[in-house]
Motif scaffolding. Structure first.
Motif, PDB file in Angstrom:
ATOM      1  N   LEU A  65       0.868  -1.180   0.000  1.00 17.08           N
ATOM      2  CA  LEU A  65       0.000   0.000   0.000  1.00 17.08           C
ATOM      3  C   LEU A  65       0.894   1.215   0.000  1.00 17.08           C
ATOM      4  N   THR A  66       0.632   2.147  -0.918  1.00 11.86           N
ATOM      5  CA  THR A  66       1.353   3.413  -0.929  1.00 11.86           C
ATOM      6  C   THR A  66       0.346   4.550  -0.829  1.00 11.86           C
ATOM      7  N   ALA A  67       0.749   5.621  -0.189  1.00  7.54           N
ATOM      8  CA  ALA A  67      -0.090   6.810  -0.012  1.00  7.54           C
ATOM      9  C   ALA A  67       0.821   7.951   0.432  1.00  7.54           C
ATOM     10  N   GLN A  68       0.266   9.131   0.529  1.00  8.41           N
ATOM     11  CA  GLN A  68       1.034  10.258   1.047  1.00  8.41           C
ATOM     12  C   GLN A  68       0.899  10.394   2.561  1.00  8.41           C
ATOM     13  N   ARG A  69      -0.207   9.870   3.109  1.00  8.98           N
ATOM     14  CA  ARG A  69      -0.440  10.002   4.546  1.00  8.98           C
ATOM     15  C   ARG A  69      -1.203   8.792   5.052  1.00  8.98           C
ATOM     16  N   GLY A  90      -3.541   9.750  -3.076  1.00 11.19           N
ATOM     17  CA  GLY A  90      -3.107   8.827  -4.118  1.00 11.19           C
ATOM     18  C   GLY A  90      -2.866   7.422  -3.619  1.00 11.19           C
ATOM     19  N   VAL A  91      -3.837   6.846  -2.943  1.00 16.91           N
ATOM     20  CA  VAL A  91      -3.697   5.512  -2.365  1.00 16.91           C
ATOM     21  C   VAL A  91      -3.659   4.458  -3.475  1.00 16.91           C
ATOM     22  N   VAL A  92      -2.659   3.585  -3.429  1.00 15.81           N
ATOM     23  CA  VAL A  92      -2.530   2.480  -4.379  1.00 15.81           C
ATOM     24  C   VAL A  92      -2.205   1.224  -3.593  1.00 15.81           C
ATOM     25  N   VAL A  93      -2.947   0.150  -3.885  1.00 13.69           N
ATOM     26  CA  VAL A  93      -2.710  -1.140  -3.260  1.00 13.69           C
ATOM     27  C   VAL A  93      -2.430  -2.139  -4.365  1.00 13.69           C
ATOM     28  N   THR A  94      -1.342  -2.900  -4.232  1.00 12.84           N
ATOM     29  CA  THR A  94      -0.990  -3.881  -5.252  1.00 12.84           C
ATOM     30  C   THR A  94      -0.662  -5.223  -4.619  1.00 12.84           C
ATOM     31  N   ARG A  95      -0.951  -6.256  -5.373  1.00 10.36           N
ATOM     32  CA  ARG A  95      -0.520  -7.626  -5.048  1.00 10.36           C
ATOM     33  C   ARG A  95      -0.436  -8.359  -6.378  1.00 10.36           C
ATOM     34  N   GLY A  96       0.755  -8.759  -6.769  1.00  9.94           N
ATOM     35  CA  GLY A  96       0.937  -9.411  -8.063  1.00  9.94           C
ATOM     36  C   GLY A  96       0.447  -8.500  -9.172  1.00  9.94           C
ATOM     37  N   ASP A  97      -0.458  -9.012 -10.026  1.00 12.23           N
ATOM     38  CA  ASP A  97      -1.000  -8.186 -11.111  1.00 12.23           C
ATOM     39  C   ASP A  97      -2.303  -7.504 -10.715  1.00 12.23           C
ATOM     40  N   GLU A  98      -2.663  -7.565  -9.430  1.00 10.75           N
ATOM     41  CA  GLU A  98      -3.866  -6.900  -8.927  1.00 10.75           C
ATOM     42  C   GLU A  98      -3.507  -5.507  -8.434  1.00 10.75           C
ATOM     43  N   ARG A  99      -4.395  -4.543  -8.714  1.00 11.63           N
ATOM     44  CA  ARG A  99      -4.132  -3.156  -8.313  1.00 11.63           C
ATOM     45  C   ARG A  99      -5.454  -2.462  -8.012  1.00 11.63           C
ATOM     46  N   ALA A 100      -5.523  -1.759  -6.885  1.00  5.99           N
ATOM     47  CA  ALA A 100      -6.672  -0.925  -6.535  1.00  5.99           C
ATOM     48  C   ALA A 100      -6.144   0.449  -6.187  1.00  5.99           C
ATOM     49  N   SER A 101      -6.864   1.494  -6.618  1.00  4.85           N
ATOM     50  CA  SER A 101      -6.432   2.851  -6.290  1.00  4.85           C
ATOM     51  C   SER A 101      -7.644   3.727  -6.030  1.00  4.85           C
ATOM     52  N   GLY A 102      -7.413   4.791  -5.286  1.00  6.41           N
ATOM     53  CA  GLY A 102      -8.449   5.764  -4.969  1.00  6.41           C
ATOM     54  C   GLY A 102      -7.840   6.916  -4.199  1.00  6.41           C
TER      55      GLY A 102
END
Length: 175
Positions: A65-69, A90-102
């Motif tokens: 999970l990446t984000a600014q805060r 800019g929240v991004v969550v990844t696992r393998g080829d799966e990606r969710a952002s919001g």
């Protein structure tokens, strides 16, 4: 700082209706340690929270999970136990080829629910799904993408047309 907690992931098997449902986090080890890194980590003991800011990265058993805060709410019972994570910017969550952002992610550890808000994009390989809100139920592994034009951060609309949209890869058959 290390804590055990499950995070989010985007899944496959998406079905488009008024909302879209997906099975996610199948096989994810929610008991694995969690690593935090950021430009700044501030412990606010009186408020029972930790504020992590600037290039935040959280990892657990293949999830990132990446984000600014990130704000971590906790309570102290036989050691620190995390109750909730609020991520923004800019929240991004990844696992393998799966990606969710919001724009925003709210993870309620007690209820085992993760909610992603604001221009949600969900992808797995060539499959894509977009909506205004994603809710992941970690107890059942079921996720729902909502297309309602609900209000997002700062009262802005999170979906321009209030619908879920998607593109799904079709199995190629020989002619």
């Amino acid at each position: 700082m290390r804590r055990s907690l499950p995070l989010l992931a985007a899944g496959a098997g998406l079905v488009l209706l008024g909302t879209a449902n997906a099975q996610v986090l199948k096989g994810h080890n929610t008991s694995a340690p969690v690593d935090f890194s950021a430009d700044r980590i501030e412990v606010q003991d009186r408020a029972d929270r930790v504020v992590v800011s600037g290039n935040v990265q959280v990892t657990q058993a293949g999830l990132t999970l990446t984000a600014q805060r990130l704000t971590v709410a906790y309570h102290d019972a036989k050691g620190i136990e995390i109750d909730r994570l609020d991520a923004s910017g800019g929240v991004v969550v990844t696992r393998g080829d799966e990606r969710a952002s919001g724009s925003v992610a709210i993870y309620d550890l007690n209820r085992r629910l993760i909610t992603l808000l604001g221009g949600v994009q969900l992808s797995q390989g060539a499959n894509r799904l977009a909506g205004s809100r994603l809710v992941i139920d970690l107890a059942t592994g079921r996720s729902t993408v909502d297309g309602s034009a609900a209000s997002g951060p700062s009262g802005t609309s999170t979906s321009s047309n209030g619908r879920v949209s998607g593109t799904f890869k079709v199995r190629q058959r020989p002619n």
